[in-house]
Write a protein that holds these residues in place. Structure first.
Motif, PDB file in Angstrom:
ATOM      1  N   LEU A  48       3.350  -2.338  10.568  1.00 26.86           N
ATOM      2  CA  LEU A  48       4.181  -2.656   9.277  1.00 26.86           C
ATOM      3  C   LEU A  48       3.848  -3.951   8.848  1.00 26.86           C
ATOM      4  O   LEU A  48       4.063  -5.144   9.286  1.00 26.86           O
ATOM      5  N   GLN A  49       3.107  -4.006   7.802  1.00 26.39           N
ATOM      6  CA  GLN A  49       2.860  -5.229   7.006  1.00 26.39           C
ATOM      7  C   GLN A  49       3.227  -5.389   5.608  1.00 26.39           C
ATOM      8  O   GLN A  49       3.309  -4.547   4.679  1.00 26.39           O
ATOM      9  N   GLU A  50       3.591  -6.737   5.054  1.00 22.68           N
ATOM     10  CA  GLU A  50       4.005  -6.770   3.649  1.00 22.68           C
ATOM     11  C   GLU A  50       2.512  -7.042   2.932  1.00 22.68           C
ATOM     12  O   GLU A  50       1.597  -7.620   3.449  1.00 22.68           O
ATOM     13  N   LEU A  51       2.590  -6.313   1.661  1.00 23.88           N
ATOM     14  CA  LEU A  51       0.962  -6.461   1.042  1.00 23.88           C
ATOM     15  C   LEU A  51       1.257  -7.647  -0.059  1.00 23.88           C
ATOM     16  O   LEU A  51       2.108  -7.561  -0.700  1.00 23.88           O
ATOM     17  N   SER A  52       0.020  -8.109  -0.265  1.00 28.78           N
ATOM     18  CA  SER A  52      -0.058  -9.175  -1.117  1.00 28.78           C
ATOM     19  C   SER A  52      -0.301  -8.390  -2.303  1.00 28.78           C
ATOM     20  O   SER A  52      -0.629  -7.221  -2.425  1.00 28.78           O
ATOM     21  N   GLU A  53      -0.271  -8.894  -3.749  1.00 31.30           N
ATOM     22  CA  GLU A  53      -0.796  -8.309  -5.102  1.00 31.30           C
ATOM     23  C   GLU A  53      -1.767  -7.738  -5.050  1.00 31.30           C
ATOM     24  O   GLU A  53      -2.198  -6.815  -5.296  1.00 31.30           O
ATOM     25  N   ALA A  54      -2.922  -8.597  -4.458  1.00 32.48           N
ATOM     26  CA  ALA A  54      -4.328  -8.216  -4.324  1.00 32.48           C
ATOM     27  C   ALA A  54      -4.301  -6.983  -3.445  1.00 32.48           C
ATOM     28  O   ALA A  54      -5.239  -5.936  -3.834  1.00 32.48           O
ATOM     29  N   HIS A  55      -3.949  -6.921  -2.224  1.00 33.20           N
ATOM     30  CA  HIS A  55      -4.009  -5.892  -1.374  1.00 33.20           C
ATOM     31  C   HIS A  55      -3.191  -4.666  -2.095  1.00 33.20           C
ATOM     32  O   HIS A  55      -3.987  -3.553  -1.980  1.00 33.20           O
ATOM     33  N   LEU A  56      -2.100  -4.849  -2.556  1.00 31.31           N
ATOM     34  CA  LEU A  56      -1.335  -3.785  -3.290  1.00 31.31           C
ATOM     35  C   LEU A  56      -2.375  -2.837  -4.418  1.00 31.31           C
ATOM     36  O   LEU A  56      -2.537  -1.831  -4.274  1.00 31.31           O
ATOM     37  N   TYR A  58      -5.621  -3.205  -4.353  1.00 26.19           N
ATOM     38  CA  TYR A  58      -6.733  -2.574  -4.045  1.00 26.19           C
ATOM     39  C   TYR A  58      -6.461  -1.028  -3.197  1.00 26.19           C
ATOM     40  O   TYR A  58      -7.269  -0.289  -3.562  1.00 26.19           O
ATOM     41  N   GLU A  59      -5.322  -0.939  -2.747  1.00 25.52           N
ATOM     42  CA  GLU A  59      -4.839   0.087  -2.112  1.00 25.52           C
ATOM     43  C   GLU A  59      -4.501   1.093  -3.365  1.00 25.52           C
ATOM     44  O   GLU A  59      -5.015   2.473  -3.087  1.00 25.52           O
ATOM     45  N   ARG A  60      -3.933   0.893  -4.542  1.00 30.69           N
ATOM     46  CA  ARG A  60      -3.828   1.633  -5.865  1.00 30.69           C
ATOM     47  C   ARG A  60      -5.087   2.143  -6.178  1.00 30.69           C
ATOM     48  O   ARG A  60      -5.257   3.383  -6.507  1.00 30.69           O
ATOM     49  N   GLU A  61      -6.279   1.520  -6.077  1.00 31.70           N
ATOM     50  CA  GLU A  61      -7.311   1.675  -6.689  1.00 31.70           C
ATOM     51  C   GLU A  61      -8.246   2.582  -5.855  1.00 31.70           C
ATOM     52  O   GLU A  61      -8.884   3.509  -6.121  1.00 31.70           O
ATOM     53  N   HIS A  62      -8.141   2.265  -4.527  1.00 28.44           N
ATOM     54  CA  HIS A  62      -8.921   3.116  -3.659  1.00 28.44           C
ATOM     55  C   HIS A  62      -8.283   4.091  -2.653  1.00 28.44           C
ATOM     56  O   HIS A  62      -9.020   4.692  -1.893  1.00 28.44           O
ATOM     57  N   ASN A  63      -6.989   4.382  -2.852  1.00 28.31           N
ATOM     58  CA  ASN A  63      -6.393   5.121  -1.990  1.00 28.31           C
ATOM     59  C   ASN A  63      -6.050   6.405  -2.855  1.00 28.31           C
ATOM     60  O   ASN A  63      -4.910   6.293  -3.583  1.00 28.31           O
ATOM     61  N   PRO A  64      -6.621   7.611  -3.034  1.00 32.98           N
ATOM     62  CA  PRO A  64      -6.065   8.718  -3.949  1.00 32.98           C
ATOM     63  C   PRO A  64      -4.686   9.296  -3.782  1.00 32.98           C
ATOM     64  O   PRO A  64      -4.265   9.668  -4.583  1.00 32.98           O
TER      65      PRO A  64
END
Length: 71
Positions: A48-56, A58-64
């Protein structure tokens, strides 16, 4: 804060990387996020990890399948 949990769907089997899935949840802290998963799912949380704004972003853009779970 948004947290990403990597998990196995069952607690009865040995974790396999090939079966690892991920979910996203909003919580005030990591303890609350863990409690929400424990209360509302039968999943075996691996990490379980907290996501930084940049990581979040990235997840939004690359995870359909990106979706923040609500319990």
């Amino acid at each position: 804060m948004i947290f990403k949990a990597t998990y196995q769907e069952t607690k009865n089997q040995v974790p396999l990387r090939e079966n690892t899935k991920s979910l996203y949840i909003e919580a005030d802290n990591i303890v609350e996020a863990r409690a929400k998963f424990d209360e509302n799912t039968p999943y075996n949380i691996e990490y379980l990890q907290e996501l930084s704004e940049a990581h979040l972003e990235y997840e939004r853009e690359h995870n359909p399948d990106f979706k923040i779970m609500e319990f």
